[in-house]
Each structure stands twice: as C-alpha cells, then as structure tokens.
Design a protein around this motif. Structure first.
Motif, mmCIF file in Angstrom:
data_model
loop_
_atom_site.group_PDB
_atom_site.id
_atom_site.type_symbol
_atom_site.label_atom_id
_atom_site.label_comp_id
_atom_site.label_asym_id
_atom_site.label_seq_id
_atom_site.Cartn_x
_atom_site.Cartn_y
_atom_site.Cartn_z
ATOM 1 N N GLY A 1 31.669 38.731 32.809
ATOM 2 C CA GLY A 1 31.723 37.272 32.792
ATOM 3 C C GLY A 1 31.565 36.663 31.422
ATOM 4 O O GLY A 1 31.127 35.518 31.293
ATOM 5 N N THR B 1 40.585 33.618 24.792
ATOM 6 C CA THR B 1 40.649 32.603 25.845
ATOM 7 C C THR B 1 39.716 31.455 25.497
ATOM 8 O O THR B 1 38.579 31.679 25.085
ATOM 9 C CB THR B 1 40.232 33.210 27.200
ATOM 10 O OG1 THR B 1 41.064 34.339 27.495
ATOM 11 C CG2 THR B 1 40.356 32.184 28.319
ATOM 12 N N LEU C 1 33.636 33.028 33.290
ATOM 13 C CA LEU C 1 34.334 33.116 34.569
ATOM 14 C C LEU C 1 33.784 34.308 35.346
ATOM 15 O O LEU C 1 33.215 35.231 34.756
ATOM 16 C CB LEU C 1 35.836 33.293 34.345
ATOM 17 C CG LEU C 1 36.539 32.175 33.575
ATOM 18 C CD1 LEU C 1 37.953 32.620 33.196
ATOM 19 C CD2 LEU C 1 36.588 30.902 34.402
ATOM 20 N N PRO C 2 33.905 34.336 36.670
ATOM 21 C CA PRO C 2 33.438 35.495 37.439
ATOM 22 C C PRO C 2 34.025 36.789 36.883
ATOM 23 O O PRO C 2 35.170 36.811 36.418
ATOM 24 C CB PRO C 2 33.956 35.204 38.849
ATOM 25 C CG PRO C 2 34.011 33.712 38.920
ATOM 26 C CD PRO C 2 34.435 33.274 37.546
ATOM 27 N N TYR D 1 35.864 40.057 35.806
ATOM 28 C CA TYR D 1 37.206 40.610 35.996
ATOM 29 C C TYR D 1 38.262 39.564 36.322
ATOM 30 O O TYR D 1 39.432 39.898 36.469
ATOM 31 C CB TYR D 1 37.213 41.713 37.054
ATOM 32 C CG TYR D 1 36.397 42.907 36.642
ATOM 33 C CD1 TYR D 1 36.829 43.749 35.619
ATOM 34 C CD2 TYR D 1 35.163 43.171 37.218
ATOM 35 C CE1 TYR D 1 36.072 44.827 35.210
ATOM 36 C CE2 TYR D 1 34.398 44.257 36.824
ATOM 37 C CZ TYR D 1 34.860 45.073 35.816
ATOM 38 O OH TYR D 1 34.107 46.145 35.403
ATOM 39 N N SER D 2 37.883 38.285 36.430
ATOM 40 C CA SER D 2 38.916 37.263 36.538
ATOM 41 C C SER D 2 39.419 36.945 35.132
ATOM 42 O O SER D 2 38.642 36.903 34.183
ATOM 43 C CB SER D 2 38.363 36.000 37.199
ATOM 44 O OG SER D 2 37.300 35.449 36.437
ATOM 45 N N PHE D 3 40.688 36.750 35.000
ATOM 46 C CA PHE D 3 41.333 36.560 33.707
ATOM 47 C C PHE D 3 40.890 37.662 32.743
ATOM 48 O O PHE D 3 40.285 37.409 31.708
ATOM 49 C CB PHE D 3 41.017 35.184 33.125
ATOM 50 C CG PHE D 3 42.092 34.693 32.183
ATOM 51 C CD1 PHE D 3 43.190 34.019 32.684
ATOM 52 C CD2 PHE D 3 42.024 34.933 30.836
ATOM 53 C CE1 PHE D 3 44.192 33.590 31.835
ATOM 54 C CE2 PHE D 3 43.019 34.501 29.979
ATOM 55 C CZ PHE D 3 44.117 33.820 30.485
ATOM 56 N N ALA D 4 41.197 38.904 33.138
ATOM 57 C CA ALA D 4 40.689 40.068 32.422
ATOM 58 C C ALA D 4 41.539 40.481 31.228
ATOM 59 O O ALA D 4 41.230 41.471 30.573
ATOM 60 C CB ALA D 4 40.562 41.249 33.386
ATOM 61 N N ASN E 1 36.261 40.589 30.216
ATOM 62 C CA ASN E 1 35.492 39.741 31.132
ATOM 63 C C ASN E 1 34.833 40.548 32.250
ATOM 64 O O ASN E 1 34.592 40.053 33.343
ATOM 65 C CB ASN E 1 36.396 38.657 31.747
ATOM 66 C CG ASN E 1 35.609 37.499 32.313
ATOM 67 O OD1 ASN E 1 34.705 36.991 31.678
ATOM 68 N ND2 ASN E 1 35.941 37.073 33.519
ATOM 69 N N ASP E 2 34.484 41.800 31.962
ATOM 70 C CA ASP E 2 33.881 42.645 32.995
ATOM 71 C C ASP E 2 32.495 42.169 33.393
ATOM 72 O O ASP E 2 32.015 42.477 34.485
ATOM 73 C CB ASP E 2 33.823 44.101 32.527
ATOM 74 C CG ASP E 2 33.082 44.256 31.213
ATOM 75 O OD1 ASP E 2 33.502 43.631 30.228
ATOM 76 O OD2 ASP E 2 32.089 44.999 31.180
#
Length: 204
Positions: free
Chosen positions: A104, A119, A108-109, A111-114, A101-102
């Motif tokens: 998005g 998912t 998600l923004p 790095y959140s839930f990286a 998730n670097d």
C-alpha cells in the motif's frame, strides 16, 4: 592573473550545482542536485574476460549517471522485497511513488495499481520518507501523514501491524521525517526530536 581569474570562475560555477541529498539502497544509488535534477546510476554491459588461468570472469561493472527526474525538491528510496521503491516530490508539491504497491505504498489497497511506474499520490507535500512497507510525507502546512502497512507502533502508535489507506494524519508542526523498518524519527519546528515504533534508538 587572467588565468587564475578564469579558474576561479569555473570553480564557482561547478559548485553552484552540487548534490544536496544522496541515497543508496540495495545495489542502487541516487542523488538530488541543487537544480532539482535527480540522478541515478545505470550499469554498462561489459564483456566477460578470461584470466591467465583460463577461468572466465566478469570484469567489474562499469556505470554511468542517468537522469531520473527533474524539478525535484525531495526523494527517498528503499528495497521492498524484490522491488526497488522510490518516492519524490516535485517543485509544485506533488508527491509521486514508484512501487509495486504490495504494502500500500501508493496509499491504495495492496496490489491495486501495481505497475512499477511513478504514480501521483497527493499534493502540497514538502518532505517524503519510505521503507519497505510504509510511506510518510510532510505537507507544506507541516502536517505529517503516513500510509501503507506499518509495523507495530509505526503508524499512529497502533500496537499491532496497522494498515492506513488512505493516508492517516499523525500530527502537526513537523519539518523532517526518516523511517527505518520499524522506527520513525521526526523533527518539529521547535527543533524537538520525536521517535515512535518498535525499533531501538541507540544500540548498546
């Protein structure tokens, strides 16, 4: 003869579960079969051997198929810097993304839930595409949605790098979508072909 009939039956059975989509990225590959199983390849460790001159050399890697997921109707994959991103849609229409998730990619923004695990991103999807920065999905109502950190012009025609969290609706009546690093190409229900971004459609 009975022997020919039996061979014909076996051939028919083997053709009923064939690959309908394949993808290669980096040093990886995956394929989706008609029964909804998604397969990849994993390397089997092989010992190093010595050649006649005495130099140590690694033998060519051996690989074997590995089951990645079941009940899949579409998938895509891409290299995102040092990570291997993958997105898949299950038969219930749920869209799942595996990424750090670097940029998005999980809607998600960054790095959140990286955690690099699959998912849940959304529901009622039928098609998916992704590149190193952006994810795109077509819903069962044929609406096209995109999210992530798109390159100039890639998400919603914005002139500069554009970030979309949560997903941004692009339009309606879409049936297929493909992404390169900076170009989106999509097919509509009337078979018209649409493209946007900064990439070249044709190289001279």
């Amino acid at each position: 003869s009975d022997d020919l009939l039996e061979k014909s039956k076996k051939a028919t059975v083997s053709q009923t579960n064939t690959f309908i989509k394949i993808k290669s990225w980096g040093n990886h590959c995956a394929g989706l079969k008609t029964d909804g199983t998604l397969w990849g390849m994993e390397e089997i460790e092989t010992p190093e051997t010595e050649n006649p001159e005495g130099d140590e050399r690694r033998t060519p890697p051996n690989t074997r198929p590995v089951l990645l997921a079941t009940s899949v109707i579409d998938f895509d994959a891409a290299i995102s810097y040092n990570n291997e991103d993958m997105a898949l849609i299950r038969t219930d229409g749920s869209l799942w993304v595996k990424s750090s998730n670097d940029k998005g990619q999980k809607s998600l923004p960054p790095y959140s839930f990286a955690e690099t695990i699959f998912t849940l991103v959304g529901a009622e999807f039928s098609r998916v595409a992704l590149n190193a920065n952006t994810t795109a999905g077509i819903k069962t109502d044929h609406s096209l949605w995109m999210w992530g950190a798109g390159q100039p012009g890639l998400i919603n025609g914005q002139p500069g790098p554009y970030k979309a969290f949560p997903p941004t609706k692009i339009g309606d009546d879409f049936t297929r979508i493909e992404l390169s690093s900076n170009l989106a190409v999509a097919l509509k229900k009337d078979n018209s072909l649409w493209a946007w971004g900064t990439g070249k459609l044709f190289d001279s």
